[in-house]
Design an enzyme around this catalytic site. Structure first.
Site, PDB file in Angstrom:
ATOM      1  CG  HIS A 158      -1.825  -0.956   1.446  1.00 26.89           C
ATOM      2  ND1 HIS A 158      -1.900  -1.836   2.340  1.00 26.89           N
ATOM      3  CD2 HIS A 158      -2.980  -1.771   0.514  1.00 26.89           C
ATOM      4  CE1 HIS A 158      -2.928  -2.673   2.144  1.00 26.89           C
ATOM      5  NE2 HIS A 158      -3.470  -2.545   1.127  1.00 26.89           N
ATOM      6  CE  LYS A 167     -11.452  -7.075   2.484  1.00 24.38           C
ATOM      7  NZ  LYS A 167     -10.458  -6.472   2.142  1.00 24.38           N
ATOM      8  NE  ARG A 172      -2.967  -6.433  -4.896  1.00 23.53           N
ATOM      9  CZ  ARG A 172      -3.698  -7.043  -3.953  1.00 23.53           C
ATOM     10  NH1 ARG A 172      -3.053  -7.843  -3.027  1.00 23.53           N
ATOM     11  NH2 ARG A 172      -4.954  -7.159  -4.103  1.00 23.53           N
ATOM     12  CB  SER A 196      -4.347  -6.966   4.809  1.00 19.58           C
ATOM     13  OG  SER A 196      -4.116  -5.836   4.232  1.00 19.58           O
TER      14      SER A 196
END
Ligand code: COA
Length: 171
Positions: free
Chosen positions: A22, A46, A99, A137
């Site tokens: 990040h 989440k 990514r 994460s």
């Protein structure tokens, strides 16, 4: 004379916790735009390990650790729709990291939906350094849960917070 319009961009995320991947995107964005707002979002899908306050503090401390010289980065938290928040902050664009190809479909859907909701706000994709393409994460939390050292992947403040969190949780 053509007056330069200040470019404000939002970099949204759950940041549970923030990683070097990040930070790589944030630094790239801070090179390109006048102001970068790192905005902690509530993602209804989440249930974060860290509370909103803890995550925000970790984002602020990580920025102090990695790049105190970058004075055009701000932090904030918001609820509700990203485009509504971006409009309220007069943002020109939303920054997202890409990514790998696996990110593309989700990002593509989100960018198009956001554009439908707010046609004047663009989504800008930045590619992190290749050493961060496999990071997320969840992996970091998983490694830390099993006592692995994660300091290669996250700032020191985050590594320490993870260690403390799992010590409290399991001892
Ligand atoms: N380096 C390392 N990891 C990265 C990364 C990078 N450059 N970019 C993303 N990741 C990781 C994140 O840590 C996250 O990991 P996790 O799922 O294991 O916890 C994962 O990749 C997914 O990240 P991201 O796609 O950014 O999800 P997010 O939950 O952090 O953010 C929001 C999604 C908050 C931007 C989105 O839910 C949102 O906009 N919410 C507001 C409500 C809204 O407007 N909804 C409508 C959208 S159309």
């Amino acid at each position: 004379m053509n007056e330069h319009k200040k470019t404000v961009v939002i970099y949204p995320g759950t940041f549970d916790p923030i990683t070097n991947g990040h930070l790589d995107i944030i630094e790239r964005a801070s090179e390109l735009f006048d102001e970068v707002i790192v905005a902690l979002a509530r993602n209804s899908q989440k249930s974060p390990l860290f509370s909103e306050q803890e995550r925000l503090k970790l984002v602020e401390r990580s920025l102090m650790e990695c790049c105190p010289h970058r004075t055009n980065i701000r932090t904030d938290a918001f609820q509700g729709l990203l485009v509504e928040y971006a409009t309220a902050r007069n943002a020109t664009a939303v920054v997202r990291g890409l990514r790998a190809m696996s990110d593309f479909e989700y990002e593509f859907q989100m960018a198009l939906m956001n554009r439908k909701l707010a046609p004047t706000i663009s989504t800008v994709f930045l590619m992190p350094h290749e050493e961060y393409t496999y990071l997320n994460s969840t992996i970091i939390r998983e490694l830390a849960r099993y006592g692995k050292d994660v300091s290669d992947f996250v700032p020191n403040v985050v590594a320490a917070a993870l260690k403390e969190k799992f010590e409290i949780k399991y001892h």
